[in-house]
Design a protein around this motif. Structure first.
Motif, PDB file in Angstrom:
ATOM      1  N   LYS A  93      33.140  32.648  36.963  1.00 39.75           N
ATOM      2  CA  LYS A  93      34.302  33.491  36.691  1.00 39.75           C
ATOM      3  C   LYS A  93      35.549  32.704  37.080  1.00 39.75           C
ATOM      4  O   LYS A  93      35.646  32.177  38.189  1.00 39.75           O
ATOM      5  CB  LYS A  93      34.215  34.777  37.512  1.00 39.75           C
ATOM      6  CG  LYS A  93      35.388  35.710  37.326  1.00 39.75           C
ATOM      7  CD  LYS A  93      35.211  36.948  38.194  1.00 39.75           C
ATOM      8  CE  LYS A  93      36.409  37.860  38.092  1.00 39.75           C
ATOM      9  NZ  LYS A  93      36.270  39.034  38.976  1.00 39.75           N
ATOM     10  N   TYR A 102      39.793  33.042  37.050  1.00 42.71           N
ATOM     11  CA  TYR A 102      40.871  34.001  36.814  1.00 42.71           C
ATOM     12  C   TYR A 102      42.188  33.555  37.432  1.00 42.71           C
ATOM     13  O   TYR A 102      42.218  32.772  38.367  1.00 42.71           O
ATOM     14  CB  TYR A 102      40.486  35.402  37.296  1.00 42.71           C
ATOM     15  CG  TYR A 102      40.208  35.532  38.779  1.00 42.71           C
ATOM     16  CD1 TYR A 102      41.223  35.855  39.667  1.00 42.71           C
ATOM     17  CD2 TYR A 102      38.920  35.352  39.271  1.00 42.71           C
ATOM     18  CE1 TYR A 102      40.965  35.991  41.019  1.00 42.71           C
ATOM     19  CE2 TYR A 102      38.656  35.492  40.627  1.00 42.71           C
ATOM     20  CZ  TYR A 102      39.682  35.811  41.498  1.00 42.71           C
ATOM     21  OH  TYR A 102      39.423  35.931  42.838  1.00 42.71           O
ATOM     22  N   ILE A 105      44.750  39.307  37.811  1.00 45.88           N
ATOM     23  CA  ILE A 105      43.284  39.266  37.797  1.00 45.88           C
ATOM     24  C   ILE A 105      42.709  39.647  36.438  1.00 45.88           C
ATOM     25  O   ILE A 105      41.629  39.211  36.075  1.00 45.88           O
ATOM     26  CB  ILE A 105      42.719  40.124  38.937  1.00 45.88           C
ATOM     27  CG1 ILE A 105      43.085  39.478  40.268  1.00 45.88           C
ATOM     28  CG2 ILE A 105      41.223  40.304  38.821  1.00 45.88           C
ATOM     29  CD1 ILE A 105      42.598  40.183  41.491  1.00 45.88           C
ATOM     30  N   GLU A 157      43.575  38.511  33.726  1.00 47.00           N
ATOM     31  CA  GLU A 157      43.481  37.275  32.937  1.00 47.00           C
ATOM     32  C   GLU A 157      42.271  36.505  33.457  1.00 47.00           C
ATOM     33  O   GLU A 157      42.377  35.728  34.399  1.00 47.00           O
ATOM     34  CB  GLU A 157      44.759  36.450  33.061  1.00 47.00           C
ATOM     35  CG  GLU A 157      45.947  37.073  32.381  1.00 47.00           C
ATOM     36  CD  GLU A 157      47.207  36.225  32.481  1.00 47.00           C
ATOM     37  OE1 GLU A 157      47.159  35.111  33.039  1.00 47.00           O
ATOM     38  OE2 GLU A 157      48.240  36.684  31.990  1.00 47.00           O
ATOM     39  N   THR A 158      41.133  36.763  32.858  1.00 44.19           N
ATOM     40  CA  THR A 158      39.860  36.215  33.328  1.00 44.19           C
ATOM     41  C   THR A 158      39.113  35.580  32.175  1.00 44.19           C
ATOM     42  O   THR A 158      39.179  36.044  31.043  1.00 44.19           O
ATOM     43  CB  THR A 158      38.995  37.345  33.932  1.00 44.19           C
ATOM     44  OG1 THR A 158      39.708  37.955  35.000  1.00 44.19           O
ATOM     45  CG2 THR A 158      37.674  36.831  34.443  1.00 44.19           C
TER      46      THR A 158
END
Length: 85
Positions: free
Chosen positions: A19, A21, A26, A28-29
């Motif tokens: 993950k 980001y 947050i 925008e991952t």
């Protein structure tokens, strides 16, 4: 774009499914692909204000924070939890 390739620090193999980001936003991952690659499309003017802080997380690895000061690509080496330096 801001991009990078995430590799296991010891084996140098791609880390799939990490993950990634934007720490400030947050939502925008993204997730690293089968080659460990990730990217974000960012507005260039953002970097004129402050560096972009990106966090990379994956189960069984220590999280890492990166700073991007412009449009660039980085190689990110993730260290497994319990691995010595």
């Amino acid at each position: 774009p801001v991009s990078g390739t995430i590799l296991d620090k010891e084996s140098k193999k791609p880390v799939v499914g990490a993950k990634v980001y934007n720490k400030a936003k947050i939502y925008e991952t993204t997730i690293s692909d089968s080659a460990g690659y990730f990217y974000f499309l960012c507005v260039r003017s953002y970097f004129e204000i402050r560096p972009l802080k990106i966090v990379v997380e994956k189960d069984f690895y220590k999280p890492i924070q990166l700073k991007y000061r412009g449009i660039e690509s980085k190689v990110v080496l993730l260290e497994t939890i319990g691995q010595t330096k």
